[in-house]
Design a protein around this motif. Structure first.
Motif, PDB file in Angstrom:
ATOM      1  N   SER A 107       0.441  -1.337   0.184  1.00 40.90           N
ATOM      2  CA  SER A 107      -0.165  -0.120  -0.110  1.00 40.90           C
ATOM      3  C   SER A 107       1.051   1.071  -0.322  1.00 40.90           C
ATOM      4  N   GLY A 108       2.264   0.964   0.744  1.00 45.89           N
ATOM      5  CA  GLY A 108       3.211   2.386   0.713  1.00 45.89           C
ATOM      6  C   GLY A 108       3.130   2.152  -0.630  1.00 45.89           C
ATOM      7  N   ALA A 109       3.765   1.703  -1.646  1.00 48.47           N
ATOM      8  CA  ALA A 109       4.475   1.987  -3.043  1.00 48.47           C
ATOM      9  C   ALA A 109       3.564   2.546  -3.829  1.00 48.47           C
ATOM     10  N   ILE A 110       2.163   2.706  -3.086  1.00 47.11           N
ATOM     11  CA  ILE A 110       1.358   3.942  -4.233  1.00 47.11           C
ATOM     12  C   ILE A 110       2.244   5.256  -4.132  1.00 47.11           C
ATOM     13  N   PRO A 111       1.925   5.711  -3.307  1.00 45.97           N
ATOM     14  CA  PRO A 111       3.294   6.948  -2.326  1.00 45.97           C
ATOM     15  C   PRO A 111       3.977   6.984  -3.067  1.00 45.97           C
ATOM     16  N   MET A 112       4.850   6.306  -2.659  1.00 47.40           N
ATOM     17  CA  MET A 112       6.636   6.193  -2.817  1.00 47.40           C
ATOM     18  C   MET A 112       6.480   6.398  -4.802  1.00 47.40           C
ATOM     19  N   PHE A 113       5.436   5.542  -5.397  1.00 47.55           N
ATOM     20  CA  PHE A 113       5.267   6.102  -7.390  1.00 47.55           C
ATOM     21  C   PHE A 113       5.450   6.999  -7.304  1.00 47.55           C
ATOM     22  N   LEU A 114       4.680   7.346  -6.824  1.00 48.28           N
ATOM     23  CA  LEU A 114       3.586   8.358  -7.126  1.00 48.28           C
ATOM     24  C   LEU A 114       4.617  10.305  -7.337  1.00 48.28           C
ATOM     25  N   GLY A 115       4.711   9.513  -6.195  1.00 44.44           N
ATOM     26  CA  GLY A 115       5.884  11.183  -5.710  1.00 44.44           C
ATOM     27  C   GLY A 115       7.252  11.346  -5.846  1.00 44.44           C
ATOM     28  N   ALA A 116       7.443   9.358  -6.329  1.00 43.70           N
ATOM     29  CA  ALA A 116       8.684  10.056  -7.347  1.00 43.70           C
ATOM     30  C   ALA A 116       8.999  10.253  -9.260  1.00 43.70           C
ATOM     31  N   SER A 117       7.885  10.257  -8.707  1.00 42.04           N
ATOM     32  CA  SER A 117       7.190   9.769 -10.553  1.00 42.04           C
ATOM     33  C   SER A 117       6.460  11.613 -10.237  1.00 42.04           C
ATOM     34  N   LYS A 118       6.168  12.463  -9.067  1.00 39.81           N
ATOM     35  CA  LYS A 118       6.687  13.977  -9.746  1.00 39.81           C
ATOM     36  C   LYS A 118       7.097  15.043  -8.797  1.00 39.81           C
ATOM     37  N   ASN A 119       7.997  14.831  -8.875  1.00 35.69           N
ATOM     38  CA  ASN A 119       9.379  15.180  -8.036  1.00 35.69           C
ATOM     39  C   ASN A 119       9.276  15.379  -6.679  1.00 35.69           C
ATOM     40  N   LYS A 120       8.160  14.288  -5.442  1.00 41.44           N
ATOM     41  CA  LYS A 120       8.399  14.899  -4.331  1.00 41.44           C
ATOM     42  C   LYS A 120       8.919  13.244  -3.986  1.00 41.44           C
ATOM     43  N   LEU A 121       9.563  12.950  -3.722  1.00 39.73           N
ATOM     44  CA  LEU A 121      10.354  11.669  -3.145  1.00 39.73           C
ATOM     45  C   LEU A 121      10.156  11.643  -1.449  1.00 39.73           C
ATOM     46  N   GLY A 122      10.452  12.683  -0.527  1.00 37.97           N
ATOM     47  CA  GLY A 122      10.052  13.197   0.649  1.00 37.97           C
ATOM     48  C   GLY A 122       9.233  12.723   1.331  1.00 37.97           C
ATOM     49  N   LEU A 123       8.024  13.681   0.441  1.00 42.22           N
ATOM     50  CA  LEU A 123       6.867  13.104   0.210  1.00 42.22           C
ATOM     51  C   LEU A 123       6.466  11.376   0.439  1.00 42.22           C
ATOM     52  N   GLY A 124       6.469  11.054  -0.872  1.00 41.95           N
ATOM     53  CA  GLY A 124       6.368   9.699  -1.624  1.00 41.95           C
ATOM     54  C   GLY A 124       7.257   8.552  -0.432  1.00 41.95           C
ATOM     55  N   PHE A 125       8.387   8.854  -0.013  1.00 40.71           N
ATOM     56  CA  PHE A 125       8.983   8.081   1.298  1.00 40.71           C
ATOM     57  C   PHE A 125       7.964   8.509   2.279  1.00 40.71           C
ATOM     58  N   ALA A 126       7.768   9.449   2.477  1.00 41.28           N
ATOM     59  CA  ALA A 126       7.043   9.096   3.796  1.00 41.28           C
ATOM     60  C   ALA A 126       5.907   8.074   3.773  1.00 41.28           C
ATOM     61  N   GLY A 127       5.073   8.909   2.800  1.00 37.81           N
ATOM     62  CA  GLY A 127       3.859   7.854   2.866  1.00 37.81           C
ATOM     63  C   GLY A 127       3.885   6.292   2.884  1.00 37.81           C
ATOM     64  N   PHE A 128       5.284   6.048   2.330  1.00 37.22           N
ATOM     65  CA  PHE A 128       5.800   4.179   2.171  1.00 37.22           C
ATOM     66  C   PHE A 128       5.917   4.088   3.842  1.00 37.22           C
ATOM     67  N   MET A 129       6.893   4.764   4.561  1.00 40.12           N
ATOM     68  CA  MET A 129       6.919   4.859   6.341  1.00 40.12           C
ATOM     69  C   MET A 129       5.655   4.469   6.358  1.00 40.12           C
ATOM     70  N   SER A 130       4.614   5.460   6.941  1.00 36.66           N
ATOM     71  CA  SER A 130       3.943   5.940   7.394  1.00 36.66           C
ATOM     72  C   SER A 130       2.842   4.538   7.186  1.00 36.66           C
ATOM     73  N   CYS A 131       2.946   4.204   5.672  1.00 36.83           N
ATOM     74  CA  CYS A 131       1.621   2.864   5.900  1.00 36.83           C
ATOM     75  C   CYS A 131       2.455   1.799   6.811  1.00 36.83           C
ATOM     76  N   ILE A 132       3.963   1.558   6.080  1.00 32.00           N
ATOM     77  CA  ILE A 132       4.428   0.307   6.951  1.00 32.00           C
ATOM     78  C   ILE A 132       3.381   0.264   8.363  1.00 32.00           C
ATOM     79  N   VAL A 133       4.132   1.088   8.931  1.00 33.94           N
ATOM     80  CA  VAL A 133       3.612   1.726  10.304  1.00 33.94           C
ATOM     81  C   VAL A 133       2.473   1.292  10.478  1.00 33.94           C
ATOM     82  N   SER A 134       1.414   2.573  10.253  1.00 33.35           N
ATOM     83  CA  SER A 134      -0.051   1.986  10.292  1.00 33.35           C
ATOM     84  C   SER A 134      -0.756   0.805   9.546  1.00 33.35           C
ATOM     85  N   ALA A 135      -0.130  -0.329   9.136  1.00 36.74           N
ATOM     86  CA  ALA A 135      -0.228  -1.739   9.108  1.00 36.74           C
ATOM     87  C   ALA A 135       0.548  -2.498   9.926  1.00 36.74           C
ATOM     88  N   LEU A 136       1.449  -1.535  10.544  1.00 39.43           N
ATOM     89  CA  LEU A 136       1.854  -2.740  12.105  1.00 39.43           C
ATOM     90  C   LEU A 136       1.126  -2.210  13.441  1.00 39.43           C
TER      91      LEU A 136
END
Length: 77
Positions: free
Chosen positions: A15-44
């Motif tokens: 589920s975190g791969a979606i914001p990660m790839f979208l953030g990378a394509s929109k040149n918002k890699l930091g926000l995409g990585f934050a979404g990736f990590m937040s999805c992992i923590v929220s899934a836990l």
């Protein structure tokens, strides 16, 4: 490692791969990585019940932020 932890990590990563790839394509890699990590923590914490809405929020933030930047570039350019 317990099975539920492994399952939550996989579900959060998918589920975190979606914001990660979208953030990378929109040149918002930091926000995409934050979404990736937040999805992992929220899934836990609560599984897909929380990871999917968190992913949606980050997709919305990335899209909103990139739309504002493109509007500012059109006005300035």
């Amino acid at each position: 490692m317990d099975d539920w932890i492994f399952g939550a990590l996989i579900a959060g990563a998918i589920s975190g791969a979606i914001p990660m790839f979208l953030g990378a394509s929109k040149n918002k890699l930091g926000l995409g990585f934050a979404g990736f990590m937040s999805c992992i923590v929220s899934a836990l914490i609560l599984g897909l019940l929380l990871a999917i809405p968190v992913s949606g929020i980050f997709v919305w933030l990335i899209s909103k932020n990139s739309n504002q930047v493109s509007k500012e570039n059109q006005k300035g350019g």
